[in-house]
Design an enzyme around this catalytic site. Structure first.
Site, PDB file in Angstrom:
ATOM      1  N   GLY A   1       0.841  -1.191   0.000  1.00 13.40           N
ATOM      2  CA  GLY A   1       0.000   0.000   0.000  1.00 13.40           C
ATOM      3  C   GLY A   1       0.873   1.237   0.000  1.00 13.40           C
ATOM      4  O   GLY A   1       2.096   1.155   0.147  1.00 13.40           O
ATOM      5  N   LEU A   2       0.238   2.370  -0.166  1.00 17.02           N
ATOM      6  CA  LEU A   2       0.980   3.634  -0.232  1.00 17.02           C
ATOM      7  C   LEU A   2       1.608   3.994   1.103  1.00 17.02           C
ATOM      8  O   LEU A   2       1.215   3.472   2.155  1.00 17.02           O
ATOM      9  CB  LEU A   2       0.042   4.751  -0.688  1.00 17.02           C
ATOM     10  CG  LEU A   2      -0.444   4.662  -2.130  1.00 17.02           C
ATOM     11  CD1 LEU A   2      -1.471   5.754  -2.418  1.00 17.02           C
ATOM     12  CD2 LEU A   2       0.719   4.756  -3.107  1.00 17.02           C
ATOM     13  N   SER A   3       2.542   4.918   1.050  1.00 15.02           N
ATOM     14  CA  SER A   3       3.194   5.429   2.253  1.00 15.02           C
ATOM     15  C   SER A   3       2.132   6.005   3.188  1.00 15.02           C
ATOM     16  O   SER A   3       1.269   6.771   2.766  1.00 15.02           O
ATOM     17  CB  SER A   3       4.194   6.524   1.859  1.00 15.02           C
ATOM     18  OG  SER A   3       4.805   7.065   3.006  1.00 15.02           O
ATOM     19  N   GLY A   4       2.195   5.603   4.447  1.00 15.53           N
ATOM     20  CA  GLY A   4       1.256   6.123   5.437  1.00 15.53           C
ATOM     21  C   GLY A   4      -0.074   5.414   5.484  1.00 15.53           C
ATOM     22  O   GLY A   4      -0.943   5.773   6.280  1.00 15.53           O
ATOM     23  N   ALA A   5      -0.259   4.382   4.671  1.00 16.54           N
ATOM     24  CA  ALA A   5      -1.549   3.676   4.656  1.00 16.54           C
ATOM     25  C   ALA A   5      -1.770   2.850   5.916  1.00 16.54           C
ATOM     26  O   ALA A   5      -2.897   2.531   6.254  1.00 16.54           O
ATOM     27  CB  ALA A   5      -1.658   2.790   3.418  1.00 16.54           C
ATOM     28  N   GLY A   6      -0.686   2.482   6.591  1.00 17.00           N
ATOM     29  CA  GLY A   6      -0.812   1.701   7.815  1.00 17.00           C
ATOM     30  C   GLY A   6      -0.278   0.286   7.719  1.00 17.00           C
ATOM     31  O   GLY A   6      -0.602  -0.563   8.548  1.00 17.00           O
ATOM     32  N   LYS A   7       0.575   0.023   6.737  1.00 15.45           N
ATOM     33  CA  LYS A   7       1.131  -1.317   6.559  1.00 15.45           C
ATOM     34  C   LYS A   7       1.893  -1.781   7.791  1.00 15.45           C
ATOM     35  O   LYS A   7       1.647  -2.869   8.306  1.00 15.45           O
ATOM     36  CB  LYS A   7       2.066  -1.355   5.342  1.00 15.45           C
ATOM     37  CG  LYS A   7       1.406  -1.064   4.025  1.00 15.45           C
ATOM     38  CD  LYS A   7       2.411  -0.972   2.892  1.00 15.45           C
ATOM     39  CE  LYS A   7       3.495   0.063   3.068  1.00 15.45           C
ATOM     40  NZ  LYS A   7       3.031   1.453   3.154  1.00 15.45           N
TER      41      LYS A   7
ATOM     42  N   SER B   1       6.094  -1.705  -2.119  1.00  8.13           N
ATOM     43  CA  SER B   1       6.149  -2.616  -3.277  1.00  8.13           C
ATOM     44  C   SER B   1       5.157  -2.192  -4.355  1.00  8.13           C
ATOM     45  O   SER B   1       4.151  -2.849  -4.570  1.00  8.13           O
ATOM     46  CB  SER B   1       5.944  -4.071  -2.844  1.00  8.13           C
ATOM     47  OG  SER B   1       4.922  -4.237  -1.915  1.00  8.13           O
TER      48      SER B   1
END
Length: 186
Positions: free
Chosen positions: A13-19, A86
């Site tokens: 997921g995008l930066s800051g999405a909470g991965k 990724s």
């Protein structure tokens, strides 16, 4: 501790999405019942991928390196959680194919939030800088992010709680035979 099969749970997921937040929460729930390791993309980039830039080739190489280490661990009955942007679907699909050939279950978790939500929660101001043209090759703004087409789990981090996302991920692990139904991870 009951030891289950090794697997790869790939958070994208995008930066800051909470991965990382979600992967860490899953890790804490699994630790009492399964050997687990978290491979965080930011930490990986600072160590085993130091020197790589942000070109497509370098990003793909970083993902390949994370995938290689994940397969090595999973082969030894470790549940591997990765948290890495990724951004390219082809790279993730390649990792899935390599894991499958090695007999390692690979499950993809797409952690998604709207761009507005990501901007609102961006404490470092990276999205603001990227949108202003101050950061080049910023995934999701000036560089592409290709969302998964068929992830095993989608977590809308801007619309659901971490606890809700964790529960759905654990249920998916159970449904794939990677966590026994009788094992409590509460």
């Amino acid at each position: 501790m009951r030891q289950g099969p090794g697997f790869i749970l790939w958070f994208t997921g995008l930066s800051g999405a909470g991965k990382s937040t979600l992967a860490t929460a899953v890790l804490r729930r699994l630790e009492p019942v399964q050997r687990v390791e978290l491979l965080d993309g930011d930490e990986f980039r600072a160590s085993l991928s130091r020197g790589l830039g942000f070109s497509r080739e370098d990003r793909e190489e970083n993902v390949r390196r994370i995938g290689y280490v994940a397969r090595l661990l999973a082969k030894h009955e470790v549940g591997v959680l990765t948290a890495a942007i990724s951004p390219y679907r082809g790279s993730r699909d390649e990792l899935r194919a390599q894991a499958t050939r090695a007999g390692i279950p690979f499950l993809e978790v797409h952690v998604h939030a709207s761009l507005d939500a990501l901007i609102a929660r961006d404490v470092k101001g990276l999205y603001k800088r990227a949108l202003a043209g101050e950061l080049s090759r910023f995934t999701g703004v000036s560089d592409p992010y290709e969302p998964p087409e068929s992830p095993e789990v989608v977590v809308r981090s801007d619309a659901e709680t971490v606890v809700s996302g964790v529960e759905r991920i654990l249920e998916t692990l159970r449904n794939h035979g990677l966590l026994a139904p009788s094992v409590s991870v509460a």
